[in-house]
Design a protein around this motif. Structure first.
Motif, PDB file in Angstrom:
ATOM      1  N   CYS A   1       3.981   3.491   4.185  1.00 28.74           N
ATOM      2  CA  CYS A   1       3.798   3.240   2.737  1.00 28.74           C
ATOM      3  C   CYS A   1       2.450   2.564   2.536  1.00 28.74           C
ATOM      4  CB  CYS A   1       4.916   2.322   2.225  1.00 28.74           C
ATOM      5  SG  CYS A   1       4.696   1.856   0.489  1.00 28.74           S
ATOM      6  N   PRO A   2       1.583   3.104   1.681  1.00 34.13           N
ATOM      7  CA  PRO A   2       0.299   2.433   1.434  1.00 34.13           C
ATOM      8  C   PRO A   2       0.553   0.977   1.024  1.00 34.13           C
ATOM      9  CG  PRO A   2       0.351   4.587   0.374  1.00 34.13           C
ATOM     10  CD  PRO A   2       1.742   4.325   0.877  1.00 34.13           C
ATOM     11  N   PRO A   3      -0.169   0.012   1.578  1.00 37.86           N
ATOM     12  CA  PRO A   3       0.114  -1.413   1.300  1.00 37.86           C
ATOM     13  C   PRO A   3      -0.405  -1.838  -0.076  1.00 37.86           C
ATOM     14  CG  PRO A   3      -1.722  -1.233   2.804  1.00 37.86           C
ATOM     15  CD  PRO A   3      -1.245   0.172   2.538  1.00 37.86           C
TER      16      PRO A   3
ATOM     17  N   PRO B   1       0.948  -2.631  -4.325  1.00 35.32           N
ATOM     18  CA  PRO B   1       2.112  -2.784  -5.203  1.00 35.32           C
ATOM     19  C   PRO B   1       2.440  -1.482  -5.933  1.00 35.32           C
ATOM     20  CG  PRO B   1       0.475  -4.517  -5.608  1.00 35.32           C
ATOM     21  CD  PRO B   1      -0.138  -3.569  -4.648  1.00 35.32           C
ATOM     22  N   GLN B   2       1.414  -0.739  -6.300  1.00 36.04           N
ATOM     23  CA  GLN B   2       1.617   0.499  -7.059  1.00 36.04           C
ATOM     24  C   GLN B   2       2.448   1.511  -6.248  1.00 36.04           C
ATOM     25  OE1 GLN B   2      -1.286  -0.989  -6.488  1.00 36.04           O
ATOM     26  NE2 GLN B   2      -1.819  -1.761  -8.550  1.00 36.04           N
ATOM     27  N   ASP B   3       2.043   1.727  -4.990  1.00 34.56           N
ATOM     28  CA  ASP B   3       2.792   2.702  -4.160  1.00 34.56           C
ATOM     29  C   ASP B   3       4.187   2.195  -3.825  1.00 34.56           C
ATOM     30  OD1 ASP B   3      -0.359   3.354  -2.941  1.00 34.56           O
ATOM     31  OD2 ASP B   3       0.943   4.962  -3.701  1.00 34.56           O
ATOM     32  N   THR B   4       4.291   0.871  -3.658  1.00 34.54           N
ATOM     33  CA  THR B   4       5.605   0.302  -3.348  1.00 34.54           C
ATOM     34  C   THR B   4       6.550   0.467  -4.536  1.00 34.54           C
ATOM     35  OG1 THR B   4       4.450  -1.337  -1.981  1.00 34.54           O
ATOM     36  CG2 THR B   4       6.765  -1.770  -2.465  1.00 34.54           C
ATOM     37  N   GLU B   5       6.007   0.265  -5.733  1.00 33.66           N
ATOM     38  CA  GLU B   5       6.838   0.448  -6.934  1.00 33.66           C
ATOM     39  C   GLU B   5       7.259   1.907  -7.087  1.00 33.66           C
ATOM     40  OE1 GLU B   5       5.094  -1.137 -10.520  1.00 33.66           O
ATOM     41  OE2 GLU B   5       6.936  -0.730 -11.695  1.00 33.66           O
TER      42      GLU B   5
ATOM     43  N   PRO C   1       7.562  -1.374   4.235  1.00 38.76           N
ATOM     44  CA  PRO C   1       8.515  -2.093   3.382  1.00 38.76           C
ATOM     45  C   PRO C   1       9.920  -2.088   3.984  1.00 38.76           C
ATOM     46  CG  PRO C   1       7.374  -0.352   2.155  1.00 38.76           C
ATOM     47  CD  PRO C   1       7.017  -0.187   3.573  1.00 38.76           C
ATOM     48  N   LEU C   2      10.651  -3.138   3.655  1.00 33.44           N
ATOM     49  CA  LEU C   2      12.045  -3.301   4.100  1.00 33.44           C
ATOM     50  C   LEU C   2      12.923  -3.319   2.861  1.00 33.44           C
ATOM     51  CD1 LEU C   2      14.392  -4.280   5.999  1.00 33.44           C
ATOM     52  CD2 LEU C   2      13.605  -6.619   5.535  1.00 33.44           C
TER      53      LEU C   2
END
Ligand SMILES: C[N+](C)(C)CCCC[C@H](N)C(=O)O
Ligand SMILES: O=C(O)CCC(=O)C(=O)O
Ligand SMILES: [Fe+2]
Length: 371
Positions: free
Chosen positions: A137-139, A141-145, A320-321
């Protein structure tokens, strides 16, 4: 003649008539009931029952003059009755201890973002293990969201929706400090605690520590039940109040008190662990029971703190976890320096529903029902 439960007494007849699936009793598109249940004669009886030519419908003539149709698979489901495994969308949870570190549940970001199979595997891992990593996952916030939204909309709370946080006490909660946090579940002060929680460590500079802890609350409960059944019963019956940190700013409390260990009232299965000793408030029990509760809670915490139950991991950017906040407890060691995490909560019902809408989820539910 199709064999369905022998509908001898009136109640099932009334129930079956009330669940007529014909287009005048159920809206063809929304599948919601149109029938006025309370117009059905209480003593309604079945005049006759037969399979239609196509063999997949069952036709029923009723004493109120109505003809009913029931798809066979719907009737068979009715014959099966309620199944907690079907409701919970799970065929088997795999309980774990610290040795889970040798075989971590993991999926790939690209698969989750691009395919139903990827989402299904991600959520199947969650149903089985209670947590799962996402590799690649790209580090940001946008990709994590974007990743988290592959499950469902993000739950809004007094911490916001998708959070990007550090140890600056932006919210009056110890999560926003550098101190260690022992194994806990989040949002025990909500009537409906968050179902899933995702953490993605974005950066940690000028310091060290801040390792993440996971404990399988279902495994801990199983151990407690084996070692001290009385303590297990105590934590399953004595209810607690809980309130959010910074209480004067939130005054958030659940509509009632809840035990630490919460079970499916239909099947008796353990469904939810609610444990956060920092946010725990009054014990909703007679004075004579309070000491017993503390003895039981001490046994529970001994199990939670047993190194053989703990899985420690240093989270990394790009990995991410996500974990089931109704089953898996999480914590953190203290740290120094600037540590930045982002993540969010997903509601329990939205998580389970999304899982059951994936191909893997549908197959898992079918398997859980057929066994
Ligand atoms: C929103 N974020 C996850 C950063 C912090 C949440 C704090 C949760 C609180 N300590 C509890 O146990 O419910
Ligand atoms: O900082 C962490 O690793 C987690 C803190 C925590 O428990 C939370 O944010 O709910
Ligand atoms: Fe937490």
């Amino acid at each position: 003649m199709i064999s369905i439960p022998s509908l001898q007494c009136s109640r099932p007849n009334l129930w079956l008539r009330d669940h007529c699936q014909c287009s005048s009793c159920v809206h063809e598109v929304t599948k919601q009931r149109l029938l006025d249940t309370f117009e059905i004669p209480r003593d309604i009886t079945m005049q006759s029952l037969s399979e239609t030519q196509e063999g997949f419908n069952v036709k029923c003539w009723w004493s109120d003059g109505h003809d009913s149709y029931y798809p066979k698979n719907w009737l068979n489901k009715f014959a099966r009755g309620d199944s907690s495994r079907e409701r919970q969308g799970i065929n088997k949870a795999s309980l774990w201890t610290s040795s889970i570190a040798e075989s971590l549940p993991k999926v790939y970001f690209k698969d989750v973002m691009d395919t139903d199979q990827g989402v299904g595997q991600w959520l199947l891992n969650l149903r089985i293990y209670g947590f799962c990593f996402v590799e690649g996952c790209p580090p940001t916030p946008q990709d994590t969201e974007r990743l988290l939204k592959r499950i469902a909309f993000i739950r809004q709370t007094h911490y916001g929706g998708f959070w990007d946080f550090t140890s600056d006490l932006a919210s009056k909660d110890t999560a926003y400090t550098q101190i260690s946090l022992e194994a806990h579940t989040d949002t025990t002060y909500f009537s409906d605690p968050a179902g899933l929680q995702l953490f993605h460590l974005l950066s940690h500079t000028h310091g060290s520590g801040g390792a993440s802890l996971l404990v399988d609350g279902f495994k801990a409960a199983q151990t407690l039940k084996q070692e001290d059944p009385k303590a297990y019963d105590m934590l399953s019956t004595i209810r607690l109040y809980s309130h959010a940190s910074g209480n004067e700013d939130t005054s958030l409390q659940p509509y009632q008190s809840f035990p630490v260990l919460n079970h499916d009232v239909g099947t008796g299965e353990l469904i939810q662990v609610r444990w956060n000793n920092s946010d725990r408030a009054a014990i909703d029990a007679p004075f004579s029971e309070v000491q017993n509760w503390y003895n039981a809670a001490e046994k529970w915490v001994q199990i939670l703190r047993d190194p053989s139950m703990e899985y420690w991991e240093q989270l990394k950017p790009g990995m991410p976890l996500i974990f089931d906040n109704w089953r898996v407890l999480h914590g953190r060691s203290s740290f120094t320096g600037k540590r930045r995490l982002c993540g969010g909560y997903i509601n329990r019902d939205d998580y389970i529903s999304r899982f059951k809408m994936t191909n893997l989820g549908r197959a898992a539910v079918l398997e859980s029902v057929i066994g």
